[in-house]
Design a protein around this motif. Structure first.
Motif, mmCIF file in Angstrom:
data_model
loop_
_atom_site.group_PDB
_atom_site.id
_atom_site.type_symbol
_atom_site.label_atom_id
_atom_site.label_comp_id
_atom_site.label_asym_id
_atom_site.label_seq_id
_atom_site.Cartn_x
_atom_site.Cartn_y
_atom_site.Cartn_z
ATOM 1 N N LYS A 12 0.820 -1.211 0.000
ATOM 2 C CA LYS A 12 0.000 0.000 0.000
ATOM 3 C C LYS A 12 0.854 1.261 0.000
ATOM 4 O O LYS A 12 0.535 2.244 -0.684
ATOM 5 N N VAL A 13 1.963 1.238 0.772
ATOM 6 C CA VAL A 13 2.831 2.416 0.836
ATOM 7 C C VAL A 13 3.497 2.671 -0.507
ATOM 8 O O VAL A 13 3.614 3.818 -0.966
ATOM 9 N N LEU A 14 3.934 1.604 -1.189
ATOM 10 C CA LEU A 14 4.619 1.761 -2.472
ATOM 11 C C LEU A 14 3.682 2.197 -3.589
ATOM 12 O O LEU A 14 4.138 2.603 -4.662
ATOM 13 N N SER A 15 2.372 2.138 -3.348
ATOM 14 C CA SER A 15 1.431 2.654 -4.331
ATOM 15 C C SER A 15 1.468 4.175 -4.390
ATOM 16 O O SER A 15 1.073 4.772 -5.397
ATOM 17 N N ALA A 16 1.972 4.798 -3.331
ATOM 18 C CA ALA A 16 2.057 6.266 -3.285
ATOM 19 C C ALA A 16 3.487 6.772 -3.171
ATOM 20 O O ALA A 16 3.724 7.972 -3.317
ATOM 21 N N ASN A 17 4.460 5.881 -2.915
ATOM 22 C CA ASN A 17 5.860 6.282 -2.742
ATOM 23 C C ASN A 17 6.754 5.387 -3.596
ATOM 24 O O ASN A 17 6.410 4.245 -3.916
ATOM 25 N N ASN A 18 7.906 5.930 -3.937
ATOM 26 C CA ASN A 18 8.845 5.183 -4.780
ATOM 27 C C ASN A 18 9.676 4.186 -3.983
ATOM 28 O O ASN A 18 10.215 3.234 -4.553
ATOM 29 N N ILE A 41 -14.758 2.820 -15.355
ATOM 30 C CA ILE A 41 -14.775 3.080 -13.919
ATOM 31 C C ILE A 41 -13.886 2.064 -13.222
ATOM 32 O O ILE A 41 -14.025 0.852 -13.443
ATOM 33 N N LEU A 42 -12.998 2.541 -12.370
ATOM 34 C CA LEU A 42 -12.083 1.661 -11.643
ATOM 35 C C LEU A 42 -12.699 1.238 -10.316
ATOM 36 O O LEU A 42 -13.354 2.017 -9.637
ATOM 37 N N MET A 43 -12.451 -0.018 -9.965
ATOM 38 C CA MET A 43 -12.933 -0.582 -8.706
ATOM 39 C C MET A 43 -11.842 -1.458 -8.124
ATOM 40 O O MET A 43 -10.982 -1.962 -8.835
ATOM 41 N N GLY A 44 -11.893 -1.660 -6.803
ATOM 42 C CA GLY A 44 -10.980 -2.588 -6.150
ATOM 43 C C GLY A 44 -9.671 -1.941 -5.741
ATOM 44 O O GLY A 44 -9.174 -1.000 -6.380
ATOM 45 N N GLY A 45 -9.077 -2.481 -4.678
ATOM 46 C CA GLY A 45 -7.828 -1.914 -4.164
ATOM 47 C C GLY A 45 -6.656 -2.078 -5.113
ATOM 48 O O GLY A 45 -5.721 -1.269 -5.102
ATOM 49 N N GLY A 46 -6.678 -3.126 -5.955
ATOM 50 C CA GLY A 46 -5.566 -3.340 -6.873
ATOM 51 C C GLY A 46 -5.422 -2.258 -7.912
ATOM 52 O O GLY A 46 -4.326 -2.041 -8.453
ATOM 53 N N THR A 47 -6.493 -1.547 -8.230
ATOM 54 C CA THR A 47 -6.418 -0.487 -9.239
ATOM 55 C C THR A 47 -5.704 0.753 -8.714
ATOM 56 O O THR A 47 -5.449 1.679 -9.493
ATOM 57 N N ARG A 48 -5.381 0.781 -7.437
ATOM 58 C CA ARG A 48 -4.627 1.918 -6.903
ATOM 59 C C ARG A 48 -3.126 1.803 -7.222
ATOM 60 O O ARG A 48 -2.394 2.763 -7.025
ATOM 61 N N ILE A 49 -2.691 0.657 -7.686
ATOM 62 C CA ILE A 49 -1.276 0.469 -8.040
ATOM 63 C C ILE A 49 -0.980 1.291 -9.292
ATOM 64 O O ILE A 49 -1.652 1.146 -10.323
ATOM 65 N N PRO A 50 0.007 2.173 -9.257
ATOM 66 C CA PRO A 50 0.285 3.041 -10.411
ATOM 67 C C PRO A 50 0.549 2.273 -11.699
ATOM 68 O O PRO A 50 0.132 2.708 -12.781
#
Length: 977
Positions: free
Chosen positions: A309-315, A372-381
């Motif tokens: 989850k952290v790496l979805s927003a940070n490098n 439309i995006l759904m699900g937690g996996g779609t937050r991965i860049p």
């Protein structure tokens, strides 16, 4: 005015509100990793339920340890310390055979579970110990029971009905497994709705005004914890025939679905966990392999989930675990590039579900309005990057709550299906993912006279067949008992992994008996229409064979009367027509006929060419209707020009003779042999329910014990604090406080010395004994606090009652029209005097009594005095409300005769006498309020002047009218006669 004044001084306001409604409904979005719960109840809109930790979602994990059950955060913590005692991702193996690919993958992901085969059903069992086993249905039932508990606590109502979401790709066995789990806890499932349909419903409900008669296509891409689904949905406003009415409402239709059951966020987490474990082993800080330690792997799994989850927003981010193995800490840096490299092969599958959904729906990307995006996996860049490139879009739709949309859509459907709620209709047409076929043997006589048999396969429900739907398959050439199989159709569209889970495509075998007897019995009944098997794919996507019957029809000519024929002709002339561009559907849709004994053309044409989808057939039918309609319009226009339209129709109708059809139906006995995973039988169901009931009783006992401990502990702390407060010091002596402090201290020591298995009743008894000792002190404190408030209320009551008494005494009516008697006035006056004297005497007595002793003036006694005053005033007010003055007698008219003429006497004298008899009411202001006498005198003078200026004729008319009957005002206002 006086009546209003009397009502205004009443101090008792009785307001009764009666609420009558239905029980609340709930929905459960049962995901593989989290579940979300939503409710709707009378007076409360749809809302997400909070759990015990005030979270809006709860882990779908249940932990069993030392005979107790844990959920939510407690279960997650148990999964870290004791992984084999915490069970989750249960939807991945429910309804699956022990040898299936899904179960094999589950074992690889979670090797610490002890899985064994259920020899009776062929499914999976979790082994707890040598005597305790739990099936996935039982564990999911525990989760559903907890979800209902959260919802009931949130709504403060009992809940029986719900809608549960399931993945769109769930098979017949998986759907039945969820229903069995709900049945174990007596939870009535109104519908199993696919999660993609629930999301689409939630999206459409708040945009219903944007839809019209033209179909609009949207794509919903959902990457969850363990799977990925792409769904193409068509929105359109349709007219649905409900009885004799046409209702215009929007509806959604699932046009195409593509999925991958192995692509999800959990697989990425597991790869990260493996990566971290390998780094720890390479550091060689311990000789023990971290992969062999269950607790260490549980800690790494939790850290890997956080890291993802952290790496979805940070490098980059540091992963660290304290005391990972043998009290050795672990820390390492992980970058987003490393994460993407670990999941490279997974990212290559991201677009596969979209390709499959487009292919089966025959819709192009250009026709799709939004994705439309759904699900937690779609937050991965990386996932978003791949989707943008494939779809050719710069932005993707993120206008929906990815965590709660399915639960909110499902609870909307629950409100629509449930009783007591009225919501706007929004039609939902789901689609069958897997085709279903019927196989049977067909007999054919060869040229040499021998009987040859061959297996014939007919498609019952095609892939993407909308449901709910009914279909009737007709066997027209079967005259003897026979049997047929129902199985899944062609599954070549599935991946190798998904196909490997279908070890046997057969669902069930149905044996028919009594067919030959039925034909023999009804051979004279008429023409045979064959053996008809009635199938139904219900709202939950589950297949049913409702009945099998043999049907015979016999036509008899029926002569219609001339008037009947003429009526039919006129009805045809004035018939309505359908507007162009509208789609009309019948809410009570008739079953679709599926002939079984047509000539098989499989040798000449491929299956794809031979078997057309229901949708294509429907389009052709509609096209034929439109062409026929166009031809009819042309003929009608020609006939009207020639003037022969009505004549031709009338003559044709008079010549026709409508046949009277007699239908005879004979039901056929059917025996079912299931090849799919068998449902839980009644005996096993009783055993499972008993196990769950015992666990539920233990949970209740545990909660009661914890509550009893908390109540006792809270009481001790609270009283220790209050004994130091000024109010309690005033109401007690120093010796009394020392005694109570000692008792509380001893109780505290006693509580912490109790055994862990002590019963709740022990703590409850201890609390009762402490409350008994402190009862007198708390009573004195209560009297000390509430006495001033009660005395003030009594003072106000006396003040208002005196004001009311003076108003009553000012009535100067004649004796026969008196509202209140002297006894009533005297009684009220005496009650006021006695109450005031009692109050003053008791106040003096209380001043002489110390606050640490039992008080003389009690709040309860003051309340009784208040009640007595209020009751007396209320009685007089009600009497004034119901008072009806007696009608006035007609005055005798005085006349004198002069020269044969009759002259009326001066009526002003009579009017003046009548006015003197009118009620005079003087209104006094309350005791505490000054009176403006000048203003009252001015008003009185003005009123007298207005009375003097009235004409004689008006006075006579008014007097005569009053003599006949009281005015409407006098009926309701006894003060103005």
């Amino acid at each position: 005015m006086v009546l209003k004044l009397l009502i205004a001084v009443s101090l008792l306001l009785c307001i009764a509100s009666f609420t009558e409604g239905f029980n609340a409904l709930m929905s459960i979005d049962l995901g593989s990793e989290y579940m979300k719960i939503a409710i709707v109840k009378p007076g409360v809109p749809m809302e997400i339920v909070l759990n015990e930790e005030s979270d809006r979602k709860t882990s779908t994990i249940v932990a069993l340890r030392n005979g107790e059950r844990f959920y939510g955060k407690e279960a997650e913590n148990t999964a870290v310390k004791f992984p084999r005692k915490a069970f989750w991702y249960l939807t991945n193996i429910i309804g699956r055979k022990f040898e299936s690919a899904d179960v094999k993958l589950y074992k690889e992901r979670f090797p610490y579970y002890d899985l064994v085969k259920d020899e009776e059903r062929g499914t999976v069992l979790f082994k707890i110990d040598d005597e305790t086993f739990y099936s996935p249905e039982e564990l999911i039932a525990m989760l559903l029971e907890k979800a209902r508990e959260y919802a009931e606590t949130f709504t403060d109502q009992s809940i029986k009905d719900c809608v549960i979401t399931v993945p769109a790709y769930f098979t017949q066995a998986e759907r039945k497994g969820i229903l069995s789990a709900a049945e174990l806890i007596d939870l009535n499932v109104l519908q199993l709705i696919s999660d993609n349909a629930a999301v689409a419903l939630n999206y459409g409900v708040f945009r219903r005004k944007e839809f019209n008669g033209t179909v609009q296509y949207y794509m919903f891409y959902d990457m969850g914890a363990t799977s990925t689904t792409a769904t193409i949905v068509g929105y359109q406003v349709t007219k649905v025939k409900e009885g004799t009415r046409l209702e215009t409402n929007p509806q959604l239709i699932i046009k195409g679905v593509g999925f991958d059951r192995g692509l999800g966020g959990t697989e990425i987490t597991l790869r990260l966990r493996k990566h971290l474990a390998q780094i720890f082993n390479e550091q060689k800080k311990t000789k023990t392999d971290v992969f062999t330690n269950e607790r260490s792997m549980g800690k790494l799994f939790k850290e890997a989930e956080k890291l993802k989850k952290v790496l979805s927003a940070n490098n980059a981010h540091f992963a660290q675990v304290e005391g990972l193995l043998e009290e050795i800490d672990f820390k390492t840096k992980v970058t987003r590039d490393e994460l993407e490299e670990l999941s490279k092969d997974l990212f290559e599958k991201v677009t596969k579900p979209i390709e499959e959904a487009l292919k089966v729906s025959q819709i192009t990307l250009g026709e799709i309005k939004d994705v439309i995006l759904m699900g937690g996996g779609t937050r991965i860049p990386k996932v978003q990057e791949i989707l943008k490139k494939y779809l050719g879009r710069t932005e993707l739709g993120k206008s929906i709550n990815t965590d709660e949309a399915a639960a909110m859509g499902a609870v909307y459907q629950a409100a629509y299906l449930g009783k007591g709620f009225k919501v706007k209709t929004f039609g939902v047409k789901e689609a069958s993912i897997y085709p279903i076929t019927v196989e049977f043997e067909k007999h054919r006589l060869a040229e040499d006279g021998s009987d040859s048999k061959r297996v014939v396969k007919r498609t019952l429900f095609n892939r993407m067949n909308p449901y709910p739907q009914k279909k009737v398959m007709t066997f027209s050439k079967h005259l003897k008992d026979f049997d047929f199989n129902v199985s899944y159709g062609d599954l070549d569209f599935l991946s190798d992994f998904d196909k490997s889970s279908f070890q046997d495509l057969s669902l069930a075998k149905f044996k028919l008996s009594g067919v030959e007897d039925a034909f023999t019995k009804h051979k004279e009944a008429g023409d045979s229409k064959g053996v008809k098997a009635h199938f139904r794919l219900d709202e939950s996507g589950i297949l049913h064979l409702d009945q099998v019957e043999v049907v015979f029809e016999k036509e008899e000519a029926k002569e219609e009367s001339t008037w009947s024929k003429l009526g039919n002709t006129l009805g045809g002339l004035f018939g309505g027509k359908k507007e162009e561009g509208e789609t009309i559907e019948d809410a009570g849709e008739k079953p679709v006929e599926v002939p079984a004994d047509e000539e098989d053309k499989s040798n000449k044409k491929s299956d794809k060419t031979e078997e057309k989808t229901d949708e294509t057939k429907k389009e052709k039918t509609e096209k034929g209707k439109e062409e026929e309609k166009s031809e009819n319009k042309t003929d009608d226009a020609t006939n009207k020009l020639n003037g022969t339209d009505s004549l031709n129709k009338t003559e044709a109708d008079l010549k026709d003779k409508k046949p009277n059809i007699t239908v005879v139906r004979e039901k056929i006995d059917t025996q079912t042999e299931s090849f799919d995973i068998p449902e839980v039988n009644k005996d096993s169901l009783k055993v499972m329910r008993k196990k769950l009931a015992e666990l539920t009783d233990k949970d209740k006992a545990k909660k009661l014990l914890e509550k009893s401990k908390n109540d006792l502990e809270a009481f001790i702390f609270d009283m220790n604090d209050k004994l130091t407060q000024e109010m309690y010091e005033k109401c007690s002596t120093e010796a009394e406080r020392e005694k109570l402090t000692k008792l509380l201290s001893e109780a505290s020591d006693w509580m912490y010395d109790q055994e862990e298995d002590a019963k709740a009743e022990v703590y409850q008894d201890k609390l009762k004994s402490l409350k008994k000792e402190i009862k007198d002190l708390k009573a004195r404190v209560y009297e000390f606090e509430e006495r001033p408030k009660a005395l003030k209320a009594l003072k106000d009551m006396l003040n208002h009652t005196k004001y009311f008494l003076k108003s009553v005494k000012n009535f100067t009516v004649v004796e026969e029209d008196r509202i209140f008697t002297e006894v009533e006035i005297t009684t009220l006056e005496k009650l006021i005097t006695d109450t005031k004297k009692w109050r003053d005497d008791m106040i003096e007595e209380q001043k002489k009594t110390p606050d640490s002793e039992k008080p003389k003036l009690l709040v309860e006694d003051i309340a009784l005095k208040l009640q007595a005053l209020d009751r007396e005033v209320k009685y007089l007010i009600n009497k004034a409300k119901n008072f009806k003055p007696k009608p006035k007698p007609k005055p005798k008219s005085n006349t004198t005769k002069t020269d044969g003429n009759t002259t009326k006497s001066d009526t002003n004298k009579t009017d003046k006498a009548e006015k003197e008899k009118e009620t005079k009411i003087e209104v006094e202001e309350p005791i505490d309020k000054p009176t403006d006498t000048k203003e009252e005198e001015t008003k009185t003078d003005t009123k007298e002047e207005e009375t003097k200026t009235e004409s004689k004729e008006e006075n006579i008319e008014k007097s005569e009218k009053d003599k006949e009957e009281p005015t409407e005002k006098s009926k309701h206002d006894p003060g103005e006669l």
